[in-house]
Design a protein around this motif. Structure first.
Motif, mmCIF file in Angstrom:
data_model
loop_
_atom_site.group_PDB
_atom_site.id
_atom_site.type_symbol
_atom_site.label_atom_id
_atom_site.label_comp_id
_atom_site.label_asym_id
_atom_site.label_seq_id
_atom_site.Cartn_x
_atom_site.Cartn_y
_atom_site.Cartn_z
ATOM 1 N N LEU A 62 0.960 -1.239 -0.044
ATOM 2 C CA LEU A 62 0.064 -0.006 -0.040
ATOM 3 C C LEU A 62 0.992 1.542 -0.127
ATOM 4 N N ALA A 63 0.376 2.355 -0.544
ATOM 5 C CA ALA A 63 1.195 3.291 -0.644
ATOM 6 C C ALA A 63 0.236 4.630 -1.086
ATOM 7 N N ASP A 64 0.701 5.728 -1.622
ATOM 8 C CA ASP A 64 -0.157 6.669 -1.994
ATOM 9 C C ASP A 64 -0.269 6.882 -3.576
ATOM 10 N N CYS A 96 8.266 -3.955 -7.556
ATOM 11 C CA CYS A 96 7.022 -4.514 -6.671
ATOM 12 C C CYS A 96 5.725 -3.594 -7.121
ATOM 13 N N THR A 97 4.633 -4.209 -6.793
ATOM 14 C CA THR A 97 3.333 -3.557 -7.174
ATOM 15 C C THR A 97 2.878 -2.615 -5.933
ATOM 16 N N PHE A 98 2.430 -1.601 -6.372
ATOM 17 C CA PHE A 98 1.707 -0.773 -5.020
ATOM 18 C C PHE A 98 0.483 -0.574 -5.532
ATOM 19 N N ILE A 99 -0.513 -0.229 -4.526
ATOM 20 C CA ILE A 99 -1.869 0.403 -4.938
ATOM 21 C C ILE A 99 -1.996 1.536 -4.065
ATOM 22 N N ASN A 100 -2.980 2.524 -4.366
ATOM 23 C CA ASN A 100 -3.383 3.536 -3.236
ATOM 24 C C ASN A 100 -4.092 2.846 -2.090
ATOM 25 N N ALA A 101 -3.513 3.335 -0.791
ATOM 26 C CA ALA A 101 -4.145 2.760 0.428
ATOM 27 C C ALA A 101 -5.754 3.091 0.304
ATOM 28 N N GLY A 124 7.416 3.201 4.390
ATOM 29 C CA GLY A 124 5.825 3.363 3.599
ATOM 30 C C GLY A 124 4.970 3.779 4.301
ATOM 31 N N GLU A 125 4.954 3.560 5.638
ATOM 32 C CA GLU A 125 3.538 4.050 6.455
ATOM 33 C C GLU A 125 3.494 5.406 6.248
ATOM 34 N N ALA A 126 4.415 6.309 5.965
ATOM 35 C CA ALA A 126 4.308 7.647 5.840
ATOM 36 C C ALA A 126 3.477 7.972 4.455
ATOM 37 N N LEU A 127 3.651 7.185 3.476
ATOM 38 C CA LEU A 127 2.854 7.380 2.199
ATOM 39 C C LEU A 127 1.274 6.829 2.573
ATOM 40 N N ILE A 128 1.107 5.684 3.054
ATOM 41 C CA ILE A 128 0.036 5.202 3.594
ATOM 42 C C ILE A 128 -0.808 6.063 4.199
ATOM 43 N N LEU A 129 -0.184 6.571 5.426
ATOM 44 C CA LEU A 129 -1.063 7.522 5.999
ATOM 45 C C LEU A 129 -1.473 8.952 5.495
ATOM 46 N N LYS A 130 -0.581 9.510 4.785
ATOM 47 C CA LYS A 130 -0.961 10.536 3.777
ATOM 48 C C LYS A 130 -1.961 10.140 2.793
ATOM 49 N N SER A 131 -1.939 9.202 2.374
ATOM 50 C CA SER A 131 -3.348 8.811 1.467
ATOM 51 C C SER A 131 -4.606 8.694 2.240
ATOM 52 N N GLY A 136 -9.597 11.015 3.749
ATOM 53 C CA GLY A 136 -10.635 11.044 4.910
ATOM 54 C C GLY A 136 -10.837 9.687 5.071
ATOM 55 N N SER A 137 -10.379 8.570 4.351
ATOM 56 C CA SER A 137 -10.477 7.219 4.659
ATOM 57 C C SER A 137 -9.967 6.683 5.878
ATOM 58 N N ILE A 138 -9.076 7.610 6.510
ATOM 59 C CA ILE A 138 -8.625 7.058 7.749
ATOM 60 C C ILE A 138 -9.633 7.017 8.843
#
Length: 242
Positions: A62-64, A96-101, A124-131, A136-138
């Motif tokens: 997962l990423a942004d 590797c493959t990534f998708i938007n969190a 990668g947690e920083a990109l996930i949290l940013k997304s 607003g999905s958080i």
């Protein structure tokens, strides 16, 4: 209401060892791991849970963003999207493959579901949290355990404080860090301590009588008791070895 556990940074299933135990009542456990060899290991080791429809091994990170990107480092030490992470071998890479969190959360999690996320993905947690924050999905996540490895990446030294500030600004308080809640001798002990001490633990796990009694104590005292137990276990192990 469905109950989800999202293991982001599955590595070789260390967290799965705990959350797939019968006492946990998750409807679905999703393990996100972009490295193929780790996914193959997880699929073989936990095949009965995959066949039962409880465990989903997601061979992507997962990423942004959506797409392919290099990971630096190896599958044993933990690979990172960031080449300047302090403890990796940049001569080892894998595409590797990534998708938007946020895309995953919006497609799989409904309002009212109970969803717990563990984030341990070498920056990668920083990109996930940013997304999650940007979309607003958080707010669909009941609790997040986030290991801020981003602090080990010089080029992203400000990210942790900025993300914490953003969570504060929107009033999102349902997160914790390993220092606060991951206490125990083994990784499984630490995961159990985190989960069993969530205020809504009885909604997704079978809580023992002892745990119910402990929950009446202030959290600071529960942490102290767990640390004392950990020290005792270490002493016992040392005696057994000698």
């Amino acid at each position: 209401m469905k109950k989800y556990f999202l293991d982001v940074g599955g590595h070789k299933g260390e967290t799965l060892e705990e959350v797939l135990k019968p006492k946990y009542l998750f409807d679905e456990v999703h393990c996100f791991e972009p490295i193929a060899e780790c996914c193959d290991y997880i699929r073989e080791k936990f095949s009965p849970y995959i066949e039962s429809g409880k465990l989903f091994v997601q061979q992507f990170g997962l990423a942004d963003f959506d797409g392919e990107q290099l990971l630096y480092g190896d599958k044993e030490g933990g690979a990172s999207l960031f080449s300047d992470k302090v403890d990796i071998d940049t001569s080892l890479t894998a595409s590797c493959t990534f998708i938007n969190a946020s895309t995953f959360i919006e497609e799989h999690v409904s309002d009212g579901d109970l969803t717990i996320m563990k984030l341990n993905c070498e920056g990668g947690e920083a990109l996930i949290l940013k997304s999650l924050l940007d979309s607003g999905s958080i707010n669909k996540l009941s609790n997040i355990m986030v290991d801020f490895d981003i602090r080990k990446i010089p080029s992203r030294s400000r990210d942790e404080n900025e993300l914490v500030q953003k969570m504060t600004d929107i009033g999102y308080k349902s997160y914790t860090t390993p220092k606060d809640s991951m206490i125990g001798l083994t990784h499984q002990d630490r995961i159990n301590f985190w989960l069993s001490n969530l205020p809504f633990a009885e909604q997704f796990m079978q809580v023992s009588t002892d745990q119910k009694l402990l929950s009446l104590l202030p959290f600071s005292l529960r942490r102290k008791i767990q640390k004392t137990k950990k020290r005792h276990q270490k002493r016992q192990l040392a005696k057994n070895v000698s």
